[in-house]
Design a protein around this motif. Structure first.
Motif, PDB file in Angstrom:
ATOM      1  N   SER A  98       0.857  -1.193   0.000  1.00  0.00           N
ATOM      2  CA  SER A  98       0.000   0.000   0.000  1.00  0.00           C
ATOM      3  C   SER A  98       0.892   1.242   0.000  1.00  0.00           C
ATOM      4  O   SER A  98       2.100   1.161   0.259  1.00  0.00           O
ATOM      5  CB  SER A  98      -0.893   0.021   1.241  1.00  0.00           C
ATOM      6  OG  SER A  98      -0.089   0.171   2.393  1.00  0.00           O
ATOM      7  N   THR A  99       0.296   2.379  -0.253  1.00  0.00           N
ATOM      8  CA  THR A  99       1.066   3.627  -0.237  1.00  0.00           C
ATOM      9  C   THR A  99       1.722   3.832   1.130  1.00  0.00           C
ATOM     10  O   THR A  99       2.896   4.208   1.217  1.00  0.00           O
ATOM     11  CB  THR A  99       0.141   4.814  -0.563  1.00  0.00           C
ATOM     12  OG1 THR A  99      -0.461   4.565  -1.841  1.00  0.00           O
ATOM     13  CG2 THR A  99       0.911   6.118  -0.625  1.00  0.00           C
ATOM     14  N   SER A 100       0.978   3.565   2.196  1.00  0.00           N
ATOM     15  CA  SER A 100       1.526   3.765   3.542  1.00  0.00           C
ATOM     16  C   SER A 100       2.759   2.882   3.768  1.00  0.00           C
ATOM     17  O   SER A 100       3.783   3.337   4.294  1.00  0.00           O
ATOM     18  CB  SER A 100       0.467   3.437   4.606  1.00  0.00           C
ATOM     19  OG  SER A 100      -0.700   4.194   4.410  1.00  0.00           O
ATOM     20  N   PHE A 127      -1.407  14.637   4.103  1.00  0.00           N
ATOM     21  CA  PHE A 127      -2.348  13.552   4.358  1.00  0.00           C
ATOM     22  C   PHE A 127      -1.929  12.819   5.644  1.00  0.00           C
ATOM     23  O   PHE A 127      -0.738  12.605   5.871  1.00  0.00           O
ATOM     24  CB  PHE A 127      -2.312  12.600   3.157  1.00  0.00           C
ATOM     25  CG  PHE A 127      -3.393  11.579   3.136  1.00  0.00           C
ATOM     26  CD1 PHE A 127      -4.669  11.905   2.717  1.00  0.00           C
ATOM     27  CD2 PHE A 127      -3.133  10.278   3.537  1.00  0.00           C
ATOM     28  CE1 PHE A 127      -5.669  10.942   2.688  1.00  0.00           C
ATOM     29  CE2 PHE A 127      -4.130   9.311   3.505  1.00  0.00           C
ATOM     30  CZ  PHE A 127      -5.404   9.649   3.083  1.00  0.00           C
ATOM     31  N   THR A 129      -1.758   9.751   6.850  1.00  0.00           N
ATOM     32  CA  THR A 129      -0.874   8.575   6.889  1.00  0.00           C
ATOM     33  C   THR A 129       0.579   8.996   6.666  1.00  0.00           C
ATOM     34  O   THR A 129       1.498   8.442   7.274  1.00  0.00           O
ATOM     35  CB  THR A 129      -1.329   7.494   5.868  1.00  0.00           C
ATOM     36  OG1 THR A 129      -1.022   6.201   6.377  1.00  0.00           O
ATOM     37  CG2 THR A 129      -0.693   7.648   4.497  1.00  0.00           C
ATOM     38  N   ASP A 130       0.803   9.991   5.841  1.00  0.00           N
ATOM     39  CA  ASP A 130       2.172  10.451   5.584  1.00  0.00           C
ATOM     40  C   ASP A 130       2.788  11.008   6.857  1.00  0.00           C
ATOM     41  O   ASP A 130       3.936  10.707   7.200  1.00  0.00           O
ATOM     42  CB  ASP A 130       2.174  11.512   4.466  1.00  0.00           C
ATOM     43  CG  ASP A 130       1.628  10.954   3.157  1.00  0.00           C
ATOM     44  OD1 ASP A 130       0.429  10.604   3.115  1.00  0.00           O
ATOM     45  OD2 ASP A 130       2.385  10.847   2.187  1.00  0.00           O
ATOM     46  N   SER A 175       3.729  15.704  -0.384  1.00  0.00           N
ATOM     47  CA  SER A 175       2.798  15.383  -1.472  1.00  0.00           C
ATOM     48  C   SER A 175       2.974  16.378  -2.606  1.00  0.00           C
ATOM     49  O   SER A 175       3.055  17.587  -2.367  1.00  0.00           O
ATOM     50  CB  SER A 175       1.353  15.466  -0.971  1.00  0.00           C
ATOM     51  OG  SER A 175       1.059  14.346  -0.169  1.00  0.00           O
ATOM     52  N   ASP A 204       4.987  11.900  -2.345  1.00  0.00           N
ATOM     53  CA  ASP A 204       3.735  11.155  -2.400  1.00  0.00           C
ATOM     54  C   ASP A 204       2.956  11.695  -3.596  1.00  0.00           C
ATOM     55  O   ASP A 204       2.590  12.876  -3.625  1.00  0.00           O
ATOM     56  CB  ASP A 204       2.940  11.313  -1.097  1.00  0.00           C
ATOM     57  CG  ASP A 204       1.776  10.335  -1.044  1.00  0.00           C
ATOM     58  OD1 ASP A 204       1.189  10.068  -2.114  1.00  0.00           O
ATOM     59  OD2 ASP A 204       1.451   9.843   0.052  1.00  0.00           O
ATOM     60  N   SER A 206       0.032  10.450  -4.729  1.00  0.00           N
ATOM     61  CA  SER A 206      -1.311   9.866  -4.736  1.00  0.00           C
ATOM     62  C   SER A 206      -2.332  10.723  -5.475  1.00  0.00           C
ATOM     63  O   SER A 206      -3.155  10.205  -6.219  1.00  0.00           O
ATOM     64  CB  SER A 206      -1.783   9.628  -3.302  1.00  0.00           C
ATOM     65  OG  SER A 206      -1.004   8.619  -2.705  1.00  0.00           O
ATOM     66  N   HIS A 207      -2.316  12.034  -5.254  1.00  0.00           N
ATOM     67  CA  HIS A 207      -3.285  12.912  -5.915  1.00  0.00           C
ATOM     68  C   HIS A 207      -2.724  13.557  -7.181  1.00  0.00           C
ATOM     69  O   HIS A 207      -3.358  14.425  -7.770  1.00  0.00           O
ATOM     70  CB  HIS A 207      -3.778  14.003  -4.947  1.00  0.00           C
ATOM     71  CG  HIS A 207      -4.907  13.540  -4.101  1.00  0.00           C
ATOM     72  ND1 HIS A 207      -4.729  12.926  -2.880  1.00  0.00           N
ATOM     73  CD2 HIS A 207      -6.242  13.538  -4.321  1.00  0.00           C
ATOM     74  CE1 HIS A 207      -5.905  12.586  -2.389  1.00  0.00           C
ATOM     75  NE2 HIS A 207      -6.843  12.952  -3.236  1.00  0.00           N
ATOM     76  N   CYS A 227      -0.810   6.081  -4.913  1.00  0.00           N
ATOM     77  CA  CYS A 227      -1.966   5.179  -5.036  1.00  0.00           C
ATOM     78  C   CYS A 227      -2.274   4.873  -6.489  1.00  0.00           C
ATOM     79  O   CYS A 227      -2.025   5.687  -7.376  1.00  0.00           O
ATOM     80  CB  CYS A 227      -3.220   5.858  -4.504  1.00  0.00           C
ATOM     81  SG  CYS A 227      -3.177   6.245  -2.779  1.00  0.00           S
ATOM     82  N   TYR A 229      -5.595   3.609  -6.965  1.00  0.00           N
ATOM     83  CA  TYR A 229      -7.065   3.511  -6.968  1.00  0.00           C
ATOM     84  C   TYR A 229      -7.750   4.868  -7.136  1.00  0.00           C
ATOM     85  O   TYR A 229      -8.959   4.940  -7.177  1.00  0.00           O
ATOM     86  CB  TYR A 229      -7.581   2.823  -5.697  1.00  0.00           C
ATOM     87  CG  TYR A 229      -7.044   3.357  -4.390  1.00  0.00           C
ATOM     88  CD1 TYR A 229      -7.536   4.527  -3.834  1.00  0.00           C
ATOM     89  CD2 TYR A 229      -6.043   2.674  -3.704  1.00  0.00           C
ATOM     90  CE1 TYR A 229      -7.045   5.011  -2.634  1.00  0.00           C
ATOM     91  CE2 TYR A 229      -5.544   3.138  -2.502  1.00  0.00           C
ATOM     92  CZ  TYR A 229      -6.049   4.308  -1.970  1.00  0.00           C
ATOM     93  OH  TYR A 229      -5.549   4.772  -0.782  1.00  0.00           O
ATOM     94  N   LYS A 230      -6.959   5.949  -7.248  1.00  0.00           N
ATOM     95  CA  LYS A 230      -7.532   7.278  -7.443  1.00  0.00           C
ATOM     96  C   LYS A 230      -7.615   7.538  -8.955  1.00  0.00           C
ATOM     97  O   LYS A 230      -8.416   6.909  -9.630  1.00  0.00           O
ATOM     98  CB  LYS A 230      -6.713   8.303  -6.672  1.00  0.00           C
ATOM     99  CG  LYS A 230      -6.851   8.069  -5.150  1.00  0.00           C
ATOM    100  CD  LYS A 230      -5.948   8.896  -4.276  1.00  0.00           C
ATOM    101  CE  LYS A 230      -6.258   8.588  -2.798  1.00  0.00           C
ATOM    102  NZ  LYS A 230      -5.240   9.114  -1.892  1.00  0.00           N
TER     103      LYS A 230
HETATM  104  C1  LIG Z   1      -4.955   8.444  -0.682  1.00  0.00           C
HETATM  105  C2  LIG Z   1      -3.642   8.763  -0.063  1.00  0.00           C
HETATM  106  C3  LIG Z   1      -2.934   7.804   0.676  1.00  0.00           C
HETATM  107  C4  LIG Z   1      -3.526   6.455   0.941  1.00  0.00           C
HETATM  108  O1  LIG Z   1      -2.626   5.541   1.483  1.00  0.00           O
HETATM  109  P1  LIG Z   1      -3.055   4.017   1.605  1.00  0.00           P
HETATM  110  O2  LIG Z   1      -1.909   3.365   2.215  1.00  0.00           O
HETATM  111  O3  LIG Z   1      -3.391   3.546   0.216  1.00  0.00           O
HETATM  112  O4  LIG Z   1      -4.299   3.955   2.439  1.00  0.00           O
HETATM  113  C5  LIG Z   1      -1.693   8.163   1.182  1.00  0.00           C
HETATM  114  N1  LIG Z   1      -1.191   9.403   0.994  1.00  0.00           N
HETATM  115  C6  LIG Z   1      -1.851  10.345   0.282  1.00  0.00           C
HETATM  116  C7  LIG Z   1      -1.248  11.692   0.080  1.00  0.00           C
HETATM  117  C8  LIG Z   1      -3.107  10.061  -0.243  1.00  0.00           C
HETATM  118  O5  LIG Z   1      -3.778  10.981  -0.920  1.00  0.00           O
END
Ligand SMILES: *Cc1c(COP(=O)(O)O)cnc(C)c1O
Length: 418
Positions: A98-100, A127, A129-130, A175, A204, A206-207, A227, A229-230
């Motif tokens: 996963s991204t995390s 975000f 998780t980061d 990000s 990151d 993801s977006h 990610c 899935y976006k």
């Molecule tokens: C969506 C997103 C994540 C999601 O992390 P997962 O490990 O896939 O849940 C992480 N960082 C950013 C900046 C995001 O937008």
């Protein structure tokens, strides 16, 4: 002058990407104005057949023999992401975990590569998780975290970030496109500033992946995660990608020593000895079914072309901002994203004290944005399948909900998922 629906229709008529809409389930017939493709991208029509093929033929008939073709799925699909979406070179991207988890792996590897430095830098508005992964790695290693403040609407000021960089900083986590405001960071400039200070950056994306032009090779980027899935439409829980610049790969060692990163894996040797290339950032058995869905989504994005997607993203959000200025601002809705299209990704955020109630009212009327704290409605008109008239219609519904105050009938209490 606020743009007319006919003007939006004219933009659709001239849109070179218009044909992609028909290649997504529901896009032509579910009646939704789906503006949450930056949270979960729509499903490509081809995806169920691709999943069925892997399940029925490769797994169902081929059984364990199919591992001969599955074994390289992480690097094969990783290369599609790298060359088709990120502007990376072959052999620099891996699909895994996963991204995390990928962020953790690259952050630890990068910190190990900068011995004697005791600080990590991240953005205070990044975000969650980061920020949590950075805090966890710092706690485990006795490092300090420098959380750089960022304007919640305008994003990070590069000068403020530069002020946090010195000889104690090992790694910066940032990000490229802010998840809430959509503010875009200059990847090449920040990478150069960090390098000047002797630090590595883990981006990151993801977006950003599938939404804006990313030329990681030209930007000289060292490390990135993101990610699928976006905007890449890989499906819920699809595995993430990680990028490591070729020249750095042998120098770095990630912290989870698994057998999928091992040289001559099936020799089942006594000691961990990772392969030289991007494969060393793999840990365990890849999610083969999920990767098949990622492949379909990424191929569509690559076929559309990231330049055209990014240009359409800027045009869609520009229309959205024009309409929000004309129709919503008089009702107290404020733009909470950079006004300059060149300074944002493919989503726009609007602020209103009752954003959560407004979000619920919109969803009930077939307009799907999402809510983000503290008082934001986030609208992501994913350029691959969203029409300009979808944006026009969505803002028209938004205006109606504000005018008749129907949002007042929705609970203030938030649900578990927003
Ligand atoms: C969506 C997103 C994540 C999601 O992390 P997962 O490990 O896939 O849940 C992480 N960082 C950013 C900046 C995001 O937008």
């Amino acid at each position: 002058m606020d743009p007319t629906r006919a003007a939006a229709q004219a933009l659709d008529d001239a849109d070179p990407l218009a044909g992609f809409r028909a290649r997504f389930t529901g896009a032509g017939d579910d009646g939704l104005r789906y503006l949450d493709g930056n949270s979960l991208g729509r499903m490509p029509r081809e995806t169920p057949a691709a999943l069925a093929r892997v399940a029925e033929q490769e797994w169902g008939r081929g059984l364990v023999g199919s591992w001969a073709s599955w074994i390289d799925v992480g690097t094969r699909v990783g290369d599609l992401v790298g060359t088709g979406v990120l502007g990376a070179r072959p052999g620099e991207v891996l699909l895994a975990d996963s991204t995390s988890v990928d962020l953790y792996k690259l952050l630890v590897a990068a910190a190990d590569a900068r011995p004697g430095r005791d600080a990590l830098v991240c953005c205070a508005d990044d975000f969650p998780t980061d920020r949590y992964v950075v805090a966890g790695v710092a706690a485990a290693r006795g490092m300090t975290v420098r959380e750089v403040p960022a304007d919640v609407d305008e994003g990070l000021d590069p000068a403020v970030l530069a002020g946090a960089l010195d000889g104690r900083v090992a790694v910066v986590v940032l990000s490229a496109v802010a998840y809430r405001s959509g503010a875009l960071v200059d990847v090449a400039a920040v990478t150069a500033a960090a390098r000047e200070a002797g630090a590595l950056v883990v981006w990151d994306l993801s977006h950003a992946a599938g939404a804006v032009e990313l030329d990681l090779a030209a930007a000289g980027a060292d490390l990135a995660v993101g990610c699928t899935y976006k905007y890449l439409n890989g499906g819920p829980g699809a595995p993430a990608f990680l990028y490591v610049r070729r020249e750095l790969q042998e120098e770095l060692r990630q912290p989870i020593w698994g057998w999928f990163g091992q040289r001559d894996q099936f020799a089942m040797g006594p000691a961990y000895d990772p392969v030289p290339g991007i494969g060393r950032f793999a840990v365990g058995t890849p999610p083969v079914l999920a990767a098949a869905a990622v492949e379909v989504g990424v191929r569509l994005v690559a076929e559309a072309g990231i330049g055209r997607l990014a240009a359409k993203g800027r045009a869609l959000t520009a229309l959205l901002v024009d309409l929000a200025d004309a129709w919503l601002a008089p009702h107290g809705v404020a733009l909470a994203s950079p006004r300059d299209p060149a300074r944002r990704g493919a989503h726009v955020t609007l602020a209103h004290p009752h954003a959560w109630q407004l979000t619920q009212a919109l969803v009930d009327r077939g307009v799907v944005p999402d809510f983000r704290t503290p008082d934001r409605v986030r609208l992501g008109p994913a350029p691959l399948y969203t029409r300009f008239v979808d944006v026009w219609d969505a803002l028209d519904v938004f205006r109606g909900v504000l005018e008749d105050r129907s949002w007042e009938g929705y609970p203030e209490e938030r649900s578990r998922v927003t």
